[in-house]
Design a protein around this motif. Sequence first.
Motif, PDB file in Angstrom:
ATOM      1  N   GLY A 158       0.841  -1.196   0.000  1.00 25.09           N
ATOM      2  CA  GLY A 158       0.000   0.000   0.000  1.00 25.09           C
ATOM      3  C   GLY A 158       0.876   1.246   0.000  1.00 25.09           C
ATOM      4  N   THR A 159       0.246   2.368  -0.286  1.00 30.45           N
ATOM      5  CA  THR A 159       0.903   3.680  -0.326  1.00 30.45           C
ATOM      6  C   THR A 159       1.643   3.951   0.997  1.00 30.45           C
ATOM      7  N   PRO A 160       2.784   4.650   0.956  1.00 30.04           N
ATOM      8  CA  PRO A 160       3.430   5.039   2.200  1.00 30.04           C
ATOM      9  C   PRO A 160       2.440   5.728   3.154  1.00 30.04           C
ATOM     10  N   GLY A 161       2.497   5.365   4.430  1.00 26.31           N
ATOM     11  CA  GLY A 161       1.649   5.996   5.436  1.00 26.31           C
ATOM     12  C   GLY A 161       0.347   5.277   5.748  1.00 26.31           C
ATOM     13  N   VAL A 162       0.033   4.221   5.023  1.00 29.72           N
ATOM     14  CA  VAL A 162      -1.251   3.536   5.267  1.00 29.72           C
ATOM     15  C   VAL A 162      -1.236   2.649   6.518  1.00 29.72           C
ATOM     16  N   GLY A 163      -0.051   2.352   7.040  1.00 31.10           N
ATOM     17  CA  GLY A 163      -0.003   1.585   8.293  1.00 31.10           C
ATOM     18  C   GLY A 163       0.592   0.190   8.179  1.00 31.10           C
ATOM     19  N   LYS A 164       1.391  -0.057   7.152  1.00 33.72           N
ATOM     20  CA  LYS A 164       1.986  -1.386   6.939  1.00 33.72           C
ATOM     21  C   LYS A 164       2.922  -1.780   8.083  1.00 33.72           C
ATOM     22  N   THR A 165       3.771  -0.837   8.477  1.00 29.18           N
ATOM     23  CA  THR A 165       4.767  -1.125   9.506  1.00 29.18           C
ATOM     24  C   THR A 165       4.106  -1.388  10.857  1.00 29.18           C
ATOM     25  N   THR A 166       3.142  -0.549  11.192  1.00 32.45           N
ATOM     26  CA  THR A 166       2.402  -0.705  12.447  1.00 32.45           C
ATOM     27  C   THR A 166       1.743  -2.078  12.503  1.00 32.45           C
ATOM     28  N   LEU A 167       1.064  -2.441  11.433  1.00 32.87           N
ATOM     29  CA  LEU A 167       0.372  -3.726  11.366  1.00 32.87           C
ATOM     30  C   LEU A 167       1.369  -4.889  11.348  1.00 32.87           C
ATOM     31  N   VAL A 187       6.291  -9.492   4.712  1.00 36.78           N
ATOM     32  CA  VAL A 187       7.046  -8.483   3.959  1.00 36.78           C
ATOM     33  C   VAL A 187       6.248  -7.184   3.911  1.00 36.78           C
ATOM     34  N   ASP A 188       6.920  -6.068   4.191  1.00 32.77           N
ATOM     35  CA  ASP A 188       6.320  -4.736   4.183  1.00 32.77           C
ATOM     36  C   ASP A 188       7.008  -3.889   3.116  1.00 32.77           C
ATOM     37  N   TYR A 189       6.242  -3.505   2.088  1.00 31.60           N
ATOM     38  CA  TYR A 189       6.813  -2.595   1.074  1.00 31.60           C
ATOM     39  C   TYR A 189       5.704  -1.858   0.330  1.00 31.60           C
ATOM     40  N   THR A 244      -2.627  13.980   6.299  1.00 31.86           N
ATOM     41  CA  THR A 244      -2.188  14.370   7.643  1.00 31.86           C
ATOM     42  C   THR A 244      -1.024  13.502   8.122  1.00 31.86           C
ATOM     43  N   ARG A 245      -1.129  12.183   7.921  1.00 33.07           N
ATOM     44  CA  ARG A 245      -0.058  11.274   8.371  1.00 33.07           C
ATOM     45  C   ARG A 245       1.261  11.567   7.656  1.00 33.07           C
ATOM     46  N   LEU A 246       1.170  11.796   6.348  1.00 30.87           N
ATOM     47  CA  LEU A 246       2.404  12.017   5.576  1.00 30.87           C
ATOM     48  C   LEU A 246       3.008  13.383   5.885  1.00 30.87           C
ATOM     49  N   SER A 293       2.807  14.859   8.767  1.00 29.36           N
ATOM     50  CA  SER A 293       3.493  14.784  10.063  1.00 29.36           C
ATOM     51  C   SER A 293       4.756  13.936   9.979  1.00 29.36           C
ATOM     52  N   ARG A 294       4.912  13.171   8.909  1.00 32.25           N
ATOM     53  CA  ARG A 294       6.157  12.439   8.660  1.00 32.25           C
ATOM     54  C   ARG A 294       7.189  13.347   7.988  1.00 32.25           C
ATOM     55  N   GLY A 295       6.755  14.562   7.645  1.00 36.12           N
ATOM     56  CA  GLY A 295       7.686  15.527   7.053  1.00 36.12           C
ATOM     57  C   GLY A 295       7.629  15.607   5.537  1.00 36.12           C
ATOM     58  N   SER A 355      -9.190  -1.714   5.197  1.00 34.18           N
ATOM     59  CA  SER A 355      -9.280  -0.313   5.628  1.00 34.18           C
ATOM     60  C   SER A 355      -8.323  -0.094   6.772  1.00 34.18           C
ATOM     61  N   SER A 356      -7.593   1.016   6.715  1.00 36.22           N
ATOM     62  CA  SER A 356      -6.593   1.296   7.752  1.00 36.22           C
ATOM     63  C   SER A 356      -6.662   2.765   8.163  1.00 36.22           C
ATOM     64  N   ASN A 357      -7.828   3.126   8.720  1.00 35.43           N
ATOM     65  CA  ASN A 357      -8.051   4.524   9.116  1.00 35.43           C
ATOM     66  C   ASN A 357      -7.978   4.770  10.608  1.00 35.43           C
ATOM     67  N   THR A 358      -8.402   3.779  11.389  1.00 29.50           N
ATOM     68  CA  THR A 358      -8.556   3.992  12.828  1.00 29.50           C
ATOM     69  C   THR A 358      -7.887   2.865  13.628  1.00 29.50           C
ATOM     70  N   PRO A 359      -7.683   3.079  14.918  1.00 30.00           N
ATOM     71  CA  PRO A 359      -7.150   2.011  15.765  1.00 30.00           C
ATOM     72  C   PRO A 359      -8.058   0.767  15.772  1.00 30.00           C
ATOM     73  N   GLU A 360      -9.352   0.975  15.614  1.00 31.60           N
ATOM     74  CA  GLU A 360     -10.287  -0.166  15.541  1.00 31.60           C
ATOM     75  C   GLU A 360     -10.025  -0.979  14.268  1.00 31.60           C
ATOM     76  N   ASP A 361      -9.748  -0.268  13.177  1.00 33.91           N
ATOM     77  CA  ASP A 361      -9.390  -0.966  11.930  1.00 33.91           C
ATOM     78  C   ASP A 361      -8.142  -1.812  12.150  1.00 33.91           C
ATOM     79  N   LEU A 362      -7.149  -1.223  12.804  1.00 34.69           N
ATOM     80  CA  LEU A 362      -5.894  -1.937  13.057  1.00 34.69           C
ATOM     81  C   LEU A 362      -6.159  -3.226  13.836  1.00 34.69           C
ATOM     82  N   GLU A 363      -6.925  -3.113  14.899  1.00 35.64           N
ATOM     83  CA  GLU A 363      -7.201  -4.286  15.738  1.00 35.64           C
ATOM     84  C   GLU A 363      -7.967  -5.356  14.958  1.00 35.64           C
TER      85      GLU A 363
HETATM   86  P1  DAT Z   1       3.537   2.647   6.489  1.00 34.13           P
HETATM   87  O1  DAT Z   1       4.432   1.583   7.068  1.00 34.13           O
HETATM   88  O2  DAT Z   1       2.491   2.099   5.577  1.00 34.13           O
HETATM   89  O3  DAT Z   1       4.295   3.775   5.867  1.00 34.13           O
HETATM   90  P2  DAT Z   1       3.050   3.316   9.289  1.00 34.13           P
HETATM   91  O4  DAT Z   1       2.771   2.001   9.914  1.00 34.13           O
HETATM   92  O5  DAT Z   1       4.395   3.910   9.480  1.00 34.13           O
HETATM   93  O6  DAT Z   1       2.713   3.282   7.726  1.00 34.13           O
HETATM   94  O7  DAT Z   1       1.903   4.309   9.806  1.00 34.13           O
HETATM   95  C1  DAT Z   1       1.894   5.683   9.464  1.00 34.13           C
HETATM   96  C2  DAT Z   1       1.284   6.469  10.609  1.00 34.13           C
HETATM   97  O8  DAT Z   1      -0.093   6.176  10.722  1.00 34.13           O
HETATM   98  C3  DAT Z   1       1.896   6.161  11.959  1.00 34.13           C
HETATM   99  O9  DAT Z   1       1.946   7.383  12.670  1.00 34.13           O
HETATM  100  C4  DAT Z   1       0.908   5.231  12.634  1.00 34.13           C
HETATM  101  C5  DAT Z   1      -0.405   5.644  12.015  1.00 34.13           C
HETATM  102  N1  DAT Z   1      -1.350   4.523  11.814  1.00 34.13           N
HETATM  103  C6  DAT Z   1      -1.084   3.331  11.245  1.00 34.13           C
HETATM  104  N2  DAT Z   1      -2.163   2.558  11.196  1.00 34.13           N
HETATM  105  C7  DAT Z   1      -3.166   3.266  11.743  1.00 34.13           C
HETATM  106  C8  DAT Z   1      -4.555   3.031  12.000  1.00 34.13           C
HETATM  107  N3  DAT Z   1      -5.152   1.863  11.650  1.00 34.13           N
HETATM  108  N4  DAT Z   1      -5.286   3.997  12.593  1.00 34.13           N
HETATM  109  C9  DAT Z   1      -4.697   5.158  12.949  1.00 34.13           C
HETATM  110  N5  DAT Z   1      -3.406   5.460  12.735  1.00 34.13           N
HETATM  111  C10 DAT Z   1      -2.646   4.533  12.147  1.00 34.13           C
END
Ligand code: DAT
Length: 174
Positions: free
Chosen positions: A13-22, A79-81, A107-109, A111-113, A148-156
């Motif tokens: 997915g596009t940078p910032g969508v939450g791949k690393t977090t997940l 794998v995350d890319y 907003t996420r991107l 704040s990443r600069g 969908s990766s918008n909210t903490p609930e989505d993540l869980e």
């Molecule tokens: P990526 O690895 O796709 O570039 P990331 O995991 O670094 O993305 O996440 C980018 C930012 O968004 C980081 O500040 C955490 C936040 N984030 C990730 N998943 C999220 C979610 N499901 N809900 C809210 N914020 C989320």
Amino acid sequence: MKMRKRPNILLTGTPGVGKTTLGKELAQRTELTYVNIGDLAQEGQLYEGYDEEYQCPILDEDRVVDELDDKMVEGGVIVDYHGCDLFPERWFHIVFVLRTDNTQLYTRLESRGYTGKKLQDNVQCEIFQTIYEEAMEAYSEEIVHQLSSNTPEDLERNLEQIVQWTEQWMKDHN
Ligand code: DAT
């Protein structure tokens, strides 16, 4: 002792969508290992030049694939890319394309600069669902899923679904 068979998962997915977090959290909850392609390239300096426009090094895709192939054949890798058509199709048992609403992603991107063209282009990449289409071209459509990766609930929810899928896969293959 023979290791249990484990699946390989692609998170794209596009940078910032939450791949690393997940991906990192998924590795905590499963027997799978998390691999970030950006970090791997950085560690091994697997580059073949520099992109002046985006101010970032250009990945040497062949060397990345060579570097990872043994590990992928063994299995059990997440794998995350932010791209997906550079990898051999045979590597992955399932592909997840994470999706984020564009205002949220902006907003996420930011704040990443990210600024200017880099910020615009990445948000546009998400609007045009570029990575999803790339994944549908590169892999069998049945194994490609959008999340969908918008909210903490989505993540869980995504975590729980993938953990469950992984456990089922291991039951079926061992
Ligand atoms: P990526 O690895 O796709 O570039 P990331 O995991 O670094 O993305 O996440 C980018 C930012 O968004 C980081 O500040 C955490 C936040 N984030 C990730 N998943 C999220 C979610 N499901 N809900 C809210 N914020 C989320």
